[in-house]
Design a protein around this motif. Structure first.
Motif, PDB file in Angstrom:
ATOM      1  N   ALA A 116      25.645  50.997  36.550  1.00 39.03           N
ATOM      2  CA  ALA A 116      26.098  52.219  35.867  1.00 39.03           C
ATOM      3  C   ALA A 116      27.544  52.544  36.228  1.00 39.03           C
ATOM      4  O   ALA A 116      27.968  52.405  37.384  1.00 39.03           O
ATOM      5  N   LYS A 117      28.288  53.015  35.226  1.00 32.27           N
ATOM      6  CA  LYS A 117      29.663  53.452  35.442  1.00 32.27           C
ATOM      7  C   LYS A 117      30.031  54.460  34.356  1.00 32.27           C
ATOM      8  O   LYS A 117      29.890  54.193  33.176  1.00 32.27           O
ATOM      9  N   SER A 118      30.461  55.637  34.790  1.00 31.08           N
ATOM     10  CA  SER A 118      30.906  56.699  33.883  1.00 31.08           C
ATOM     11  C   SER A 118      29.856  57.064  32.835  1.00 31.08           C
ATOM     12  O   SER A 118      30.172  57.318  31.674  1.00 31.08           O
ATOM     13  N   LEU A 119      28.595  57.105  33.262  1.00 36.48           N
ATOM     14  CA  LEU A 119      27.518  57.554  32.378  1.00 36.48           C
ATOM     15  C   LEU A 119      27.384  59.077  32.449  1.00 36.48           C
ATOM     16  O   LEU A 119      27.826  59.700  33.411  1.00 36.48           O
ATOM     17  N   PRO A 120      26.776  59.689  31.446  1.00 37.03           N
ATOM     18  CA  PRO A 120      26.494  61.128  31.558  1.00 37.03           C
ATOM     19  C   PRO A 120      25.523  61.405  32.693  1.00 37.03           C
ATOM     20  O   PRO A 120      24.647  60.588  32.993  1.00 37.03           O
ATOM     21  N   GLY A 121      25.676  62.560  33.333  1.00 41.93           N
ATOM     22  CA  GLY A 121      24.809  62.938  34.442  1.00 41.93           C
ATOM     23  C   GLY A 121      23.883  64.076  34.049  1.00 41.93           C
ATOM     24  O   GLY A 121      24.250  64.949  33.266  1.00 41.93           O
ATOM     25  N   VAL A 122      22.682  64.063  34.621  1.00 43.07           N
ATOM     26  CA  VAL A 122      21.691  65.113  34.370  1.00 43.07           C
ATOM     27  C   VAL A 122      21.165  65.605  35.714  1.00 43.07           C
ATOM     28  O   VAL A 122      20.711  64.803  36.536  1.00 43.07           O
ATOM     29  N   TYR A 123      21.256  66.911  35.931  1.00 46.77           N
ATOM     30  CA  TYR A 123      20.579  67.478  37.092  1.00 46.77           C
ATOM     31  C   TYR A 123      19.200  67.927  36.645  1.00 46.77           C
ATOM     32  O   TYR A 123      19.078  68.742  35.729  1.00 46.77           O
ATOM     33  N   TRP A 124      18.139  67.409  37.306  1.00 51.41           N
ATOM     34  CA  TRP A 124      16.752  67.756  36.984  1.00 51.41           C
ATOM     35  C   TRP A 124      16.217  68.721  38.044  1.00 51.41           C
ATOM     36  O   TRP A 124      16.198  68.399  39.228  1.00 51.41           O
ATOM     37  N   SER A 125      15.783  69.902  37.611  1.00 49.76           N
ATOM     38  CA  SER A 125      15.235  70.909  38.525  1.00 49.76           C
ATOM     39  C   SER A 125      13.716  70.815  38.524  1.00 49.76           C
ATOM     40  O   SER A 125      13.070  70.950  37.480  1.00 49.76           O
ATOM     41  N   MET A 126      13.146  70.607  39.702  1.00 48.88           N
ATOM     42  CA  MET A 126      11.721  70.339  39.832  1.00 48.88           C
ATOM     43  C   MET A 126      10.863  71.539  39.424  1.00 48.88           C
ATOM     44  O   MET A 126      11.192  72.692  39.705  1.00 48.88           O
ATOM     45  N   GLY A 127       9.730  71.265  38.804  1.00 47.87           N
ATOM     46  CA  GLY A 127       8.751  72.296  38.502  1.00 47.87           C
ATOM     47  C   GLY A 127       8.142  72.850  39.778  1.00 47.87           C
ATOM     48  O   GLY A 127       7.852  72.104  40.720  1.00 47.87           O
ATOM     49  N   GLY A 128       7.966  74.185  39.817  1.00 39.64           N
ATOM     50  CA  GLY A 128       7.361  74.816  40.986  1.00 39.64           C
ATOM     51  C   GLY A 128       8.198  74.713  42.240  1.00 39.64           C
ATOM     52  O   GLY A 128       7.687  74.959  43.342  1.00 39.64           O
ATOM     53  N   MET A 129       9.476  74.334  42.101  1.00 39.44           N
ATOM     54  CA  MET A 129      10.333  74.082  43.265  1.00 39.44           C
ATOM     55  C   MET A 129       9.657  73.114  44.229  1.00 39.44           C
ATOM     56  O   MET A 129       9.708  73.261  45.443  1.00 39.44           O
ATOM     57  N   ALA A 130       8.983  72.124  43.659  1.00 34.63           N
ATOM     58  CA  ALA A 130       8.263  71.132  44.451  1.00 34.63           C
ATOM     59  C   ALA A 130       9.226  70.155  45.110  1.00 34.63           C
ATOM     60  O   ALA A 130      10.422  70.108  44.794  1.00 34.63           O
ATOM     61  N   LYS A 131       8.681  69.369  46.028  1.00 37.65           N
ATOM     62  CA  LYS A 131       9.461  68.331  46.679  1.00 37.65           C
ATOM     63  C   LYS A 131       9.956  67.332  45.640  1.00 37.65           C
ATOM     64  O   LYS A 131       9.239  66.990  44.687  1.00 37.65           O
ATOM     65  N   PRO A 160      30.833  57.665  41.182  1.00 35.18           N
ATOM     66  CA  PRO A 160      31.521  56.781  40.231  1.00 35.18           C
ATOM     67  C   PRO A 160      30.650  56.402  39.040  1.00 35.18           C
ATOM     68  O   PRO A 160      31.175  56.002  37.991  1.00 35.18           O
ATOM     69  N   GLU A 161      29.346  56.528  39.191  1.00 37.97           N
ATOM     70  CA  GLU A 161      28.441  56.201  38.076  1.00 37.97           C
ATOM     71  C   GLU A 161      28.462  57.270  36.979  1.00 37.97           C
ATOM     72  O   GLU A 161      27.914  57.066  35.896  1.00 37.97           O
ATOM     73  N   VAL A 162      29.084  58.440  37.263  1.00 38.03           N
ATOM     74  CA  VAL A 162      28.970  59.605  36.385  1.00 38.03           C
ATOM     75  C   VAL A 162      30.308  59.971  35.748  1.00 38.03           C
ATOM     76  O   VAL A 162      31.347  59.973  36.417  1.00 38.03           O
ATOM     77  N   ASP A 163      30.260  60.292  34.461  1.00 43.90           N
ATOM     78  CA  ASP A 163      31.394  60.905  33.779  1.00 43.90           C
ATOM     79  C   ASP A 163      31.305  62.410  34.023  1.00 43.90           C
ATOM     80  O   ASP A 163      30.409  63.071  33.491  1.00 43.90           O
ATOM     81  N   PRO A 164      32.201  62.998  34.825  1.00 42.81           N
ATOM     82  CA  PRO A 164      32.079  64.409  35.183  1.00 42.81           C
ATOM     83  C   PRO A 164      32.248  65.366  34.009  1.00 42.81           C
ATOM     84  O   PRO A 164      31.928  66.555  34.125  1.00 42.81           O
ATOM     85  N   ASN A 165      32.709  64.874  32.880  1.00 41.15           N
ATOM     86  CA  ASN A 165      32.856  65.714  31.694  1.00 41.15           C
ATOM     87  C   ASN A 165      31.620  65.699  30.811  1.00 41.15           C
ATOM     88  O   ASN A 165      31.603  66.334  29.756  1.00 41.15           O
ATOM     89  N   ARG A 166      30.588  64.944  31.246  1.00 46.17           N
ATOM     90  CA  ARG A 166      29.336  64.893  30.476  1.00 46.17           C
ATOM     91  C   ARG A 166      28.166  65.161  31.422  1.00 46.17           C
ATOM     92  O   ARG A 166      27.516  64.238  31.913  1.00 46.17           O
ATOM     93  N   ILE A 167      27.915  66.446  31.678  1.00 44.93           N
ATOM     94  CA  ILE A 167      26.867  66.858  32.605  1.00 44.93           C
ATOM     95  C   ILE A 167      25.862  67.750  31.868  1.00 44.93           C
ATOM     96  O   ILE A 167      26.248  68.646  31.108  1.00 44.93           O
ATOM     97  N   ALA A 168      24.580  67.511  32.093  1.00 48.73           N
ATOM     98  CA  ALA A 168      23.515  68.336  31.523  1.00 48.73           C
ATOM     99  C   ALA A 168      22.625  68.859  32.637  1.00 48.73           C
ATOM    100  O   ALA A 168      22.598  68.314  33.745  1.00 48.73           O
ATOM    101  N   MET A 169      21.876  69.914  32.319  1.00 46.69           N
ATOM    102  CA  MET A 169      20.930  70.521  33.256  1.00 46.69           C
ATOM    103  C   MET A 169      19.577  70.588  32.566  1.00 46.69           C
ATOM    104  O   MET A 169      19.487  70.947  31.384  1.00 46.69           O
ATOM    105  N   ALA A 170      18.512  70.235  33.287  1.00 48.05           N
ATOM    106  CA  ALA A 170      17.177  70.251  32.700  1.00 48.05           C
ATOM    107  C   ALA A 170      16.156  70.562  33.787  1.00 48.05           C
ATOM    108  O   ALA A 170      16.424  70.383  34.977  1.00 48.05           O
TER     109      ALA A 170
END
Length: 401
Positions: free
Chosen positions: A84-99, A160-170
């Motif tokens: 991977a190089k300069s791919l979009p990044g996604v932050y995934w927030s866990m259900g129930g604030m689980a581990k 380096p794997e992430v394009d910082p201009n393409r970030i999503a949250m889920a």
């Protein structure tokens, strides 16, 4: 009702609200210091690395903040395709604030994204047992937990794997609330299972329910609640909505969607479901990212429906809607829930009925059963195409029938 959906589209046109949110405070308080969140050192460290089926999984650790000279460190899982190089990044927030676990990071990474999820520090934040601190919203439990995750976005943006201009949250459930918050200016798209704002219209969120006064509610509504932020953030965002959800009631979620800014918002409304979804909903929400500007593998936008039209014809009540888009539609259904639109009361047990619709060109039509002219109802339509993708909207119908 068949659970095998392809493109689900439901028509939302929220005309009324039976419980208005508190009036806006003058100068809504910004509870996040984005200069610190973005620029303070994270000192990220890779603890271990493993590759499975072409996806790299790393256990990582980073600094969320420094308290009394000591860094607070939390751990998470980062997943990305090999090479991977300069791919979009996604932050995934866990259900129930689980581990943190690798399931959703792995699924999202398999679609060409870099995905991070973390284990939140429950004991430090005392997250479940105390109400939101309206006297000090910047240090409230949910604020600090949201901040921890925005620091995760900082980690993503520096890889380096992430394009910082393409970030999503889920995220899902609690994670859906954090995703829908959309506070971080670096977030360009996102999706949410269940979570929303307008909690005063129905929620089981303990940090909200344990607050005691209307003054607390007003502060919540204009500091942490996602709804007021979404009115100001015009980004592509999609919600998965369980009509009978007992955690985030339908009136709260539907108002959040209706008031969100822009035309890039989408939703799925699933009848009968509470706090869960069939696999095709997961597929739809993840696929939504590919229709947004951050897309890893761009795909055509989901079909775009117009509002449900209700008319009388030969003594019958007819409901219809049309759509635009190039995805061939093979099935359509009309969803109806009868009764007063009353926030809080009975939503987890509210009945829905599904009726087949006739498709002609780009329009779906069905007879709308009306037991009584004085009986209000909620109506939404569903269309199905050859791909397992879903989108929903809703209309409330009253005495015009």
């Amino acid at each position: 009702m068949s659970r095998k959906f392809n493109l689900l589209i439901t028509i939302i046109s929220l005309a009324v609200s039976f419980l208005s949110s508190a009036s806006a405070m003058s100068g809504d308080e910004e509870i996040f210091d984005f200069k610190e969140i973005i620029n303070d050192p994270v000192d990220a460290k890779v603890i271990s690395t493993e590759t499975k089926d072409g996806i790299v999984f790393q256990n990582i650790e980073y600094t969320t903040r420094v308290v009394n000279g000591a860094p607070e460190r939390i751990q998470g899982i980062l997943a990305f395709p090999e090479g991977a190089k300069s791919l979009p990044g996604v932050y995934w927030s866990m259900g129930g604030m689980a581990k943190a676990n690798p399931e959703f990071p792995g699924r999202i990474a398999a679609r060409g994204y870099v995905c991070l999820t973390v284990t939140l520090p429950h004991n430090i934040r005392n997250s479940f047992r105390t109400p939101f601190d309206t006297k000090d919203p910047k240090s409230a439990n949910l604020t600090l937990l949201a901040r921890d995750q925005m620091r995760g976005i900082t980690v993503l943006s520096q890889r380096p794997e992430v394009d910082p201009n393409r970030i999503a949250m889920a995220g899902a459930s609690y994670g859906g609330v954090f995703a829908t918050l959309i506070a971080d200016p670096r977030v360009k798209a996102g999706f949410s299972f269940f979570g929303a704002g307008n909690h005063e219209l129905g929620t089981s969120l303990p940090q909200f329910r344990k607050m005691e006064t209307m003054e607390d509610l007003e502060i919540w509504n204009h500091t942490f609640d996602p709804a007021f932020r979404l009115k100001q953030r015009d980004i592509p965002f999609m919600w998965g909505v369980a009509f009978n959800d007992h955690w985030f009631h339908f009136p709260a979620v539907s108002k959040t969607i209706a008031e969100a800014a822009g035309t890039g918002k989408r939703a799925i409304i699933m009848p009968y479901w509470q706090h869960g979804f069939p696999p095709e909903v997961d597929n739809t929400l993840i696929s939504f990212l590919d229709t947004t500007p951050i897309a890893s593998h761009p795909r055509p936008a989901f079909n775009s429906p117009g509002p449900i039209q209700v008319r009388q014809e030969d003594g019958k009540v007819i409901a219809s809607f049309s759509w635009t888009g190039g995805n061939p539609v093979v099935k359509a259904e009309l969803n109806v829930s009868y009764g007063e639109y009353t926030p809080w009361l009975g939503w987890p047990h509210r009945a829905s009925f599904v009726f087949p619709m006739e498709i002609k060109d780009t329009q779906a039509t069905a007879k709308l059963p009306v037991p009584s002219r004085n009986l209000p109802m909620i109506v939404w339509g569903t269309i199905v195409d050859k791909d397992q993708i879903m989108r929903s909207e809703e209309r409330r119908v009253g005495k015009e029938c």
